[in-house]
Design a protein around this motif. Structure first.
Motif, PDB file in Angstrom:
ATOM      1  N   ALA A 121       4.701 -63.469 -87.768  1.00  0.00           N
ATOM      2  CA  ALA A 121       4.506 -64.593 -86.650  1.00  0.00           C
ATOM      3  C   ALA A 121       6.762 -64.913 -87.423  1.00  0.00           C
ATOM      4  O   ALA A 121       7.159 -64.141 -88.159  1.00  0.00           O
ATOM      5  N   ASP A 122       7.065 -65.849 -86.297  1.00  0.00           N
ATOM      6  CA  ASP A 122       8.840 -65.828 -86.703  1.00  0.00           C
ATOM      7  C   ASP A 122       8.739 -67.711 -88.056  1.00  0.00           C
ATOM      8  O   ASP A 122       8.589 -68.548 -87.772  1.00  0.00           O
ATOM      9  N   GLY A 123      10.192 -67.158 -88.386  1.00  0.00           N
ATOM     10  CA  GLY A 123      10.827 -68.070 -88.861  1.00  0.00           C
ATOM     11  C   GLY A 123       9.884 -69.012 -90.646  1.00  0.00           C
ATOM     12  O   GLY A 123      10.111 -70.295 -90.336  1.00  0.00           O
ATOM     13  N   GLY A 124       8.804 -68.136 -90.816  1.00  0.00           N
ATOM     14  CA  GLY A 124       8.293 -68.800 -91.412  1.00  0.00           C
ATOM     15  C   GLY A 124       6.667 -70.170 -91.355  1.00  0.00           C
ATOM     16  O   GLY A 124       6.370 -70.630 -92.048  1.00  0.00           O
ATOM     17  N   SER A 125       6.940 -70.101 -90.314  1.00  0.00           N
ATOM     18  CA  SER A 125       6.054 -71.009 -89.208  1.00  0.00           C
ATOM     19  C   SER A 125       4.688 -70.474 -88.903  1.00  0.00           C
ATOM     20  O   SER A 125       3.838 -71.225 -89.052  1.00  0.00           O
ATOM     21  N   GLU A 126       4.301 -69.750 -89.317  1.00  0.00           N
ATOM     22  CA  GLU A 126       2.841 -68.555 -89.441  1.00  0.00           C
ATOM     23  C   GLU A 126       2.270 -68.264 -88.290  1.00  0.00           C
ATOM     24  O   GLU A 126       1.005 -68.695 -88.339  1.00  0.00           O
ATOM     25  N   ALA A 141      12.848 -71.795 -92.331  1.00  0.00           N
ATOM     26  CA  ALA A 141      11.860 -71.011 -93.506  1.00  0.00           C
ATOM     27  C   ALA A 141      10.301 -73.060 -93.094  1.00  0.00           C
ATOM     28  O   ALA A 141      10.642 -73.515 -92.550  1.00  0.00           O
ATOM     29  N   GLY A 142       8.897 -71.911 -93.826  1.00  0.00           N
ATOM     30  CA  GLY A 142       8.163 -72.502 -93.499  1.00  0.00           C
ATOM     31  C   GLY A 142       7.579 -73.324 -94.901  1.00  0.00           C
ATOM     32  O   GLY A 142       8.101 -73.512 -95.738  1.00  0.00           O
TER      33      GLY A 142
END
Length: 729
Positions: free
Chosen positions: A191-196, A698-699
């Motif tokens: 997963a990218d950028g904290g998106s999950e 971020a997520g």
């Protein structure tokens, strides 16, 4: 315990004691790198005459919700829309204000430097899994942005790197992984950028080649990832959201289980379970040894009991319903062992055979069941009672063999890697003063041998751990663990940080204090409260903090704070509180209910507008089983009484507050933090700062890169040091 769940517990269940939140390479004054926050493109909203501690003002609208005949004012609803240019400008100005205030804190450089030093430990390992004699695990070598996925023949094989995603700077994280029965293949999620939001890939373990299969929308955020291989290793079943149409975004509801054949396009994947099961369905897939049998634990949202289904050919048979209050399960040979908490608040074990017949294996004993794993011809049971954790061994007839020779206090048990018929199991554990370590346990001799230890960067031998009790409003005892350096005794004004969570069955367990030694060695105190909502005393402890009983969680936490004051550890002028996610709700409720009892608050990715959490954000619907629904009049009344945003009072002296959120958070809407920040800033009469930091890449914290994690630790400790008066020497 699977990787994503372990990470969530590490991040929010044991933040102050989690070495994974201690990292390096942060800007010297504990200020975030520019790429991590929105630029202040328009600073005209900042009054040039304001002092750094004065926040920008926020306009109020006239929105309101009417529920059950009650009008609930919502003047900051306009902040919910992230695409609104005015909202983007507001975020940028708040970030600029927060950075200015943090940069002016004189202890920032020294605190950040010390956190950096303590963060650079030896390599850490987590999430061990055994499959056909091969051990798989994650390994992170500070300051490496993300862990690498490793494999080695167990026990004496040479470790090798299977997957390394660090080339792009740590923006992509591994969310989970699943070896095939004979370990020929490994499925893993990213997963990218904290998106999950997960895409599943497949690796050929022998060659290291990543196959062409790439399966998007495979859970994450609202519903967990789940995957189980076929016995012939030619395909697998996995959890997936419905593929979006055209250029539409995926809707993170209505997850089903679908089957994928290796080499086939994802458009050929077929639904095999869950069509129409629940809008907020969650699944846990469990394969027996050799993938001869497959079970699924089904949940309607978070925090509730699970149904148990067994696959019979191409059909699924419901074996156990919600009435059994099932919370976890594991295969022991070709029998599914299920932990049921119905009429057994500490848990009992049921066994399901291949025909679906259910029998009781082990009745309720001392300690709450936290895990079950196979070993030799029997099984292991992990238990807790408050902050104490241990592991017991049983033989094939469920006769008690022994308690494993782990430390009796001050540690928690993580993953256990074991296979049926094998006498050796790998036990991972850590403690307040014990960095993560692995030990090989021999079921025949009972011997426990250390095979891996993290080497810390500081001296933790002089840390003292004590326990005190608070008495809550209903007379229940609430344990509080107090951690300080030896020689630091109660003097009534020690700068103290109290951590709590209180929800979703997640326990507060002993974990290594890591870089938070930077706080202790200056005379600060750390405290952890085992409040209700967690399951460290069993399922009843959790249930007493759910739905209509949510106020009990806040009462327990306040009880813990009062106990620290009564025992002369600190006073109201030197007490700070910390929490994240559901623990952010705890922070919000605590500061609006008792604004005079805390000097400073750090709250991360929190829920503050509980009235609209369910109605206007995807994951809110998944939380109904924990918080209840505001569509019910009684629950609405109870929720309105504690929901932090609706209980901010004008002309009130609120404590210093630092909130953080991530723009890509799939679990808690970032607007929750925006609205609560605005309300506090416009209402407080104190000169204490009310700050919000929004990270744009971020997520919720799952999969955050190493530098982001150390940034959180350094900023948190810098803020508390400033506000609580920590000795700078």
């Amino acid at each position: 315990m699977r990787l994503a769940i372990v990470r969530l517990i590490v991040i929010f269940g044991t933040l102050l004691g989690a070495s994974s939140f201690c990292a390096a390479q942060v800007q010297p004054a504990a200020v975030l790198p520019a790429r991590d926050v929105l630029p202040a493109r328009d600073v005209s909203l900042i009054d040039p005459d304001r002092t750094p501690s004065m926040p920008p003002s926020t306009p109020q609208g006239k929105d309101a919700s009417v529920l059950h005949g009650t009008s609930v004012s919502d003047p900051y609803r306009w902040l919910e829309n992230p695409d609104n240019p005015s909202v983007q400008k507001w975020i940028a100005v708040q970030n600029a204000h927060t950075e200015a205030v943090l940069a002016a804190m004189p202890d920032g450089k020294a605190m950040t430097a010390r956190v950096q030093q303590l963060a650079i430990t030896s390599a850490t390992r987590s999430g061990p899994l055994l499959a056909n004699g091969t051990l798989f695990y994650m390994q992170e070598t500070p300051p490496q942005p993300q862990p690498q996925l490793m494999a080695q023949l167990w026990p004496n094989g040479k470790p090798r790197v299977l997957i390394d995603l660090n080339a792009n700077g740590g923006n992509t994280a591994i969310t989970d992984y699943w070896p095939s029965p004979r370990a020929h293949y490994l499925a893993y999620g990213t997963a990218d950028g904290g998106s999950e939001l997960t895409t599943i890939h497949v690796l050929d373990v022998a060659t290291g080649k990543v196959l062409d299969d790439a399966l998007p929308w495979a859970g994450g955020g609202t519903t967990p990832q789940a995957l189980a291989w076929d016995a012939d290793e030619k395909g697998f079943t996995y959890a997936r959201f419905a593929p979006p149409q055209g250029n539409a975004e995926v809707r993170q509801f209505d997850a089903t289980l679908v089957h994928h054949v290796l080499g086939e396009p994802t458009s050929n994947d077929t639904v095999v379970f869950g069509q129409g099961y629940s809008r907020v369905a969650e699944y846990r897939l469990l394969s027996s040894p050799g993938a001869k049998q497959l079970a699924v634990l089904t949940n309607v949202g978070d925090g509730g009991p699970a149904g148990v289904y067994l696959r019979d050919g191409t059909q699924w048979k419901k074996i156990i319903g919600d009435e059994a209050n099932v919370r976890l399960a594991a295969w022991v040979g070709q029998r599914l062992f299920v932990a049921s908490f119905a009429d057994a608040p500490r848990g009992k074990l049921l066994a399901v055979d291949a025909q679906g017949a259910v029998s009781q294996v082990l009745g309720e004993r001392d300690g709450a069941i936290q895990g079950v794993d196979p070993i030799a011809n029997g099984f292991l049971v992990t238990r807790s009672w408050g902050p104490d954790w241990w592991v017991e061994q049983y033989d094939a007839r469920a006769k008690f063999v022994r308690r494993l020779p782990l430390p009796e206090q001050g540690i928690s048990v993580g993953s256990i890697a074991a296979e049926q018929g094998q006498n050796q199991a790998l036990i991972s554990y850590a403690g307040w003063t014990t960095p993560s370590r692995w030990a090989e346990y021999d079921a025949r001799s009972g011997h426990l041998k250390a095979v891996f230890k993290v080497k810390p960067a500081g001296d933790y031998s002089n840390i003292d751990v004590q326990r005190i009790d608070g008495i809550s409003t209903d007379g229940s005892h609430v344990p509080v663990t107090v951690i300080s350096m030896r020689g630091i005794t109660p003097n009534g004004k020690r700068p103290t940080i109290l951590y709590g969570y209180g929800g979703f069955d997640i326990p507060i367990a002993p974990n290594f204090v890591g870089a938070n030694l930077a706080w202790l060695e200056r005379g600060g105190v750390l405290a952890y409260a085992n409040i209700r909502g967690g399951n460290e005393f069993g399922e009843a402890w959790h249930a007493q903090g759910q739905m209509l009983h949510k106020q009990t969680v806040f009462d327990d936490f306040h009880t813990a704070a009062v106990a620290l004051i009564d025992k002369q550890w600190t006073d109201r002028a030197h007490l700070g509180i910390l929490g994240g996610s559901n623990g952010g709700l705890l922070m919000g409720a605590s500061l609006v209910q008792h604004p005079g009892d805390y000097r400073a608050v750090v709250s991360m990715v929190g829920i503050y507008d509980v009235i609209r959490h369910e109605t206007d954000f995807a994951n809110g619907a998944y939380n109904v089983s924990e918080y209840g629904t505001v569509s019910d009049p009684a629950q609405f009344k109870a929720t309105l009484a504690y929901s932090p945003l609706q209980n901010v009072q004008p002309h009130t002296a609120y404590p210093a507050v630092l909130m953080t959120t991530g723009a890509n958070d799939p679990r808690v809407a970032p607007w929750q933090s925006r609205k609560f920040t605005a309300a506090l800033q416009n209402s407080t009469t104190s000169d204490q700062p009310i700050l919000l930091l929004t990270r744009v890449n971020a997520g919720h914290g799952i999969g955050a890169p190493f530098s982001q994690r150390v940034g959180n630790t350094a900023i948190m400790l810098t803020f508390f040091a400033q506000e609580l008066g920590l000795d700078a020497k």
